[in-house]
Design a protein around this motif. Structure first.
Motif, PDB file in Angstrom:
ATOM      1  N   GLY A 172       0.797  -1.215   0.000  1.00 44.92           N
ATOM      2  CA  GLY A 172       0.000   0.000   0.000  1.00 44.92           C
ATOM      3  C   GLY A 172       0.829   1.264   0.000  1.00 44.92           C
ATOM      4  N   ASP A 173       1.921   1.271  -0.737  1.00 43.60           N
ATOM      5  CA  ASP A 173       2.743   2.473  -0.864  1.00 43.60           C
ATOM      6  C   ASP A 173       2.019   3.536  -1.692  1.00 43.60           C
ATOM      7  OD1 ASP A 173       4.757   1.390   0.563  1.00 43.60           O
ATOM      8  OD2 ASP A 173       6.104   1.058  -1.115  1.00 43.60           O
ATOM      9  N   VAL A 174       2.534   4.737  -1.644  1.00 45.14           N
ATOM     10  CA  VAL A 174       1.991   5.798  -2.497  1.00 45.14           C
ATOM     11  C   VAL A 174       2.057   5.346  -3.959  1.00 45.14           C
ATOM     12  CG1 VAL A 174       2.390   8.119  -3.377  1.00 45.14           C
ATOM     13  CG2 VAL A 174       2.494   7.693  -0.923  1.00 45.14           C
ATOM     14  N   LEU A 175       3.161   4.750  -4.336  1.00 42.08           N
ATOM     15  CA  LEU A 175       3.314   4.274  -5.707  1.00 42.08           C
ATOM     16  C   LEU A 175       2.261   3.224  -6.051  1.00 42.08           C
ATOM     17  CD1 LEU A 175       4.823   4.141  -8.380  1.00 42.08           C
ATOM     18  CD2 LEU A 175       6.437   2.558  -7.330  1.00 42.08           C
TER      19      LEU A 175
ATOM     20  N   ILE B 110      -4.616  -3.875 -10.014  1.00 38.44           N
ATOM     21  CA  ILE B 110      -6.005  -3.837  -9.559  1.00 38.44           C
ATOM     22  C   ILE B 110      -6.145  -3.829  -8.034  1.00 38.44           C
ATOM     23  CG2 ILE B 110      -6.887  -4.945 -11.637  1.00 38.44           C
ATOM     24  CD1 ILE B 110      -7.106  -7.540  -9.850  1.00 38.44           C
ATOM     25  N   SER B 111      -5.074  -4.134  -7.313  1.00 37.99           N
ATOM     26  CA  SER B 111      -5.220  -4.212  -5.863  1.00 37.99           C
ATOM     27  C   SER B 111      -3.869  -4.202  -5.175  1.00 37.99           C
ATOM     28  CB  SER B 111      -5.973  -5.493  -5.476  1.00 37.99           C
ATOM     29  OG  SER B 111      -6.087  -5.597  -4.073  1.00 37.99           O
ATOM     30  N   THR B 112      -3.817  -3.544  -4.011  1.00 33.22           N
ATOM     31  CA  THR B 112      -2.660  -3.636  -3.126  1.00 33.22           C
ATOM     32  C   THR B 112      -3.181  -3.918  -1.725  1.00 33.22           C
ATOM     33  OG1 THR B 112      -0.705  -2.506  -2.222  1.00 33.22           O
ATOM     34  CG2 THR B 112      -2.604  -1.118  -2.749  1.00 33.22           C
ATOM     35  N   VAL B 113      -2.512  -4.806  -1.026  1.00 34.22           N
ATOM     36  CA  VAL B 113      -2.872  -5.070   0.365  1.00 34.22           C
ATOM     37  C   VAL B 113      -2.064  -4.111   1.224  1.00 34.22           C
ATOM     38  CG1 VAL B 113      -2.944  -6.755   2.231  1.00 34.22           C
ATOM     39  CG2 VAL B 113      -3.417  -7.471  -0.117  1.00 34.22           C
ATOM     40  N   VAL B 114      -2.773  -3.254   1.947  1.00 30.83           N
ATOM     41  CA  VAL B 114      -2.150  -2.146   2.672  1.00 30.83           C
ATOM     42  C   VAL B 114      -1.743  -2.583   4.080  1.00 30.83           C
ATOM     43  CG1 VAL B 114      -2.448   0.240   3.426  1.00 30.83           C
ATOM     44  CG2 VAL B 114      -3.628  -0.582   1.366  1.00 30.83           C
ATOM     45  N   MET B 115      -0.494  -2.325   4.413  1.00 39.93           N
ATOM     46  CA  MET B 115       0.024  -2.612   5.738  1.00 39.93           C
ATOM     47  C   MET B 115       0.109  -1.320   6.543  1.00 39.93           C
ATOM     48  SD  MET B 115       3.753  -4.181   6.870  1.00 39.93           S
ATOM     49  CE  MET B 115       3.883  -4.986   5.282  1.00 39.93           C
ATOM     50  N   ASP B 116      -0.302  -1.377   7.804  1.00 35.67           N
ATOM     51  CA  ASP B 116      -0.262  -0.192   8.663  1.00 35.67           C
ATOM     52  C   ASP B 116       1.145  -0.019   9.224  1.00 35.67           C
ATOM     53  OD1 ASP B 116      -0.663   1.904  10.352  1.00 35.67           O
ATOM     54  OD2 ASP B 116      -2.353   1.022  11.435  1.00 35.67           O
ATOM     55  N   THR B 117       2.024   0.537   8.400  1.00 36.13           N
ATOM     56  CA  THR B 117       3.424   0.656   8.795  1.00 36.13           C
ATOM     57  C   THR B 117       3.639   1.620   9.954  1.00 36.13           C
ATOM     58  OG1 THR B 117       3.655   2.225   6.960  1.00 36.13           O
ATOM     59  CG2 THR B 117       4.419  -0.021   6.590  1.00 36.13           C
ATOM     60  N   GLU B 118       2.835   2.671  10.020  1.00 37.07           N
ATOM     61  CA  GLU B 118       2.995   3.619  11.123  1.00 37.07           C
ATOM     62  C   GLU B 118       2.745   2.941  12.466  1.00 37.07           C
ATOM     63  OE1 GLU B 118       1.352   7.984  12.645  1.00 37.07           O
ATOM     64  OE2 GLU B 118       0.714   7.162  10.717  1.00 37.07           O
ATOM     65  N   SER B 119       1.759   2.046  12.498  1.00 36.63           N
ATOM     66  CA  SER B 119       1.474   1.354  13.753  1.00 36.63           C
ATOM     67  C   SER B 119       2.601   0.405  14.136  1.00 36.63           C
ATOM     68  CB  SER B 119       0.155   0.585  13.663  1.00 36.63           C
ATOM     69  OG  SER B 119       0.276  -0.598  12.907  1.00 36.63           O
ATOM     70  N   ILE B 120       3.324  -0.106  13.143  1.00 37.84           N
ATOM     71  CA  ILE B 120       4.464  -0.973  13.445  1.00 37.84           C
ATOM     72  C   ILE B 120       5.521  -0.192  14.221  1.00 37.84           C
ATOM     73  CG2 ILE B 120       6.373  -2.288  12.434  1.00 37.84           C
ATOM     74  CD1 ILE B 120       4.498  -3.012  10.123  1.00 37.84           C
ATOM     75  N   GLY B 121       5.820   1.019  13.740  1.00 34.50           N
ATOM     76  CA  GLY B 121       6.785   1.856  14.437  1.00 34.50           C
ATOM     77  C   GLY B 121       6.305   2.262  15.817  1.00 34.50           C
ATOM     78  N   LYS B 122       5.020   2.632  15.921  1.00 35.37           N
ATOM     79  CA  LYS B 122       4.470   3.062  17.214  1.00 35.37           C
ATOM     80  C   LYS B 122       4.452   1.913  18.215  1.00 35.37           C
ATOM     81  CE  LYS B 122       1.504   6.857  15.614  1.00 35.37           C
ATOM     82  NZ  LYS B 122       0.098   7.320  15.476  1.00 35.37           N
TER      83      LYS B 122
END
Length: 391
Positions: free
Chosen positions: A287-290, A303-315
């Motif tokens: 789920g990058d900007v790209l 057609i699809s990207t599975v988005v990972m909550d990377t900010e929550s990983i850091g937090k």
């Protein structure tokens, strides 16, 4: 039927910006385990630290601008993409907000330097350590050294627990790969030739590939072809161009399973230029900007990207580490594997998904006009967040 073109002079200016972003991304050889890359104009954790660090041939060291009441080291194998930047910067902010200072050691994709940075941080008088990416077996002796010194360590992005650490925080790769597999297989009617692009030896990508193969095994009309690659979108573009040339007939290629967004950004462009964006379907993970740019691009196979909550990983990494450091959290109560949430983004929910991941500034950063994208891809589904339950 091809989607209608987005109209307007403003759109044309944005298209130019998008093309520049895509070409820059395609040429970038982002070295990472399994995480996508894009050219979003976002500050990295190092840049947020003032970018006053020193560099050498194997890496870069940066520090917080202010001294805190305690010090935490962050050793990153690389900080080259959204995945890396979001995790490191989120950890840094939480630590600094808690009154600490941060030393970030970026090995710039040099594995040996990464291990050296970890050892140097352990011996530098830090109170806690976060390690971003790495090989569990190689890191275990270093983590034991930290444990002996009384330095708590948490990892993120490794993909499996590392001995002598609190645990590993990351997206749930089997879950994300299953969601991506379902999206791709459904889009091709559970039949056809599918090409899997991954980097051999990268643990998270091997997992994602293995899960796709396991899901696809239930569908005898799906034939899988392997495309071993390097962490280099431009080279992947060349590989896919050759595959397209060797398979010119319509229907000869049903889909492409990308193990992370940027890895297949060149592949998406190759398919689009060949005029086969409506025929061939492509999915990826992170789920990058790209990834969202490809999702919203005209005539794109993506057609699809599975988005990972990377900010929550850091937090989560910082929060758990701080809790162990101040005694409010018993490390024995922490699961060795701490998963982050994820969700599937498609053109039916892409606008909402993009803002959930990147906020309202996404459109300016991505070089897109929200109103035009909403008109071309109106919302038809809600975003459903998935998080594995751990007893």
């Amino acid at each position: 039927m091809k989607p209608s073109k987005i109209q307007g002079g403003k759109k044309m200016r944005k298209v130019k910006k998008w093309c520049a972003l895509l070409m820059a991304s395609v040429m970038l050889a982002g070295t990472l385990t399994g995480c996508a890359v894009d050219e979003k104009t976002q500050e990295s954790g190092s840049e947020q630290a003032g970018d006053e660090g020193k560099s050498d041939e194997g890496g870069k060291i940066t520090k917080s601008e202010k001294e805190g009441s305690f010090k935490v080291g962050i050793a990153a194998r690389e900080i080259t993409n959204d995945y890396n930047r979001n995790i490191v910067s989120a950890s840094q902010k939480m630590i600094e907000d808690a009154g600490g200072s941060v030393v970030i050691a970026d090995a710039q994709a040099d594995v040996q330097k990464h291990n050296e940075n970890i050892e140097n941080l352990i011996n530098s008088g830090i109170d806690g350590l976060i390690v971003h990416l790495g090989d569990p077996e190689q890191m275990a002796p270093l983590m034991e050294e930290a444990e002996k010194k009384g330095i708590p360590v948490i990892t993120n992005g490794v993909g499996s627990p590392v001995a002598h650490t609190i645990g590993d925080v990351n997206g749930d790769d089997p879950l994300m790969a299953t969601l991506a597999s379902d999206a791709l297989l459904a889009s091709i009617g559970y039949a056809g030739d599918v090409y899997v692009v991954w980097v051999p030896g990268a643990p998270l990508l091997e997992t994602r590939k293995r899960i796709f193969e396991a899901v696809a095994a239930d569908y005898p009309d799906v034939k899988i072809h392997e495309v071993p690659a390097e962490h280099n979108p431009a080279k992947v573009q060349t590989q896919i161009e050759e595959i397209l040339t060797a398979n010119p007939d319509e229907g000869s290629i049903a889909g492409i399973f990308g193990t992370y967004d940027q890895l297949v950004s060149g592949a998406s462009e190759a398919i689009r230029r060949a005029g086969r964006g409506q025929e061939i379907k492509m999915v990826a993970i992170d789920g990058d900007v790209l990834g969202f740019q490809m999702l919203f691009q005209e005539d794109s196979p993506f057609i699809s990207t599975v988005v990972m909550d990377t900010e929550s990983i850091g937090k989560q990494s910082a929060e758990l580490l701080l809790g162990v450091m101040d005694g409010s959290v018993d490390p024995k109560t922490i699961s060795p594997k701490i998963p982050a949430s994820c969700y599937v983004a498609t053109r039916k929910n892409g606008v909402e998904a993009a803002e959930m991941k990147w906020g309202k500034n996404f459109w300016e950063d991505a070089g897109l006009v929200k109103e035009d994208v909403e008109k071309q891809f109106p919302k038809k589904e809600d975003v459903i967040v998935a998080l594995p339950s751990i007893p």
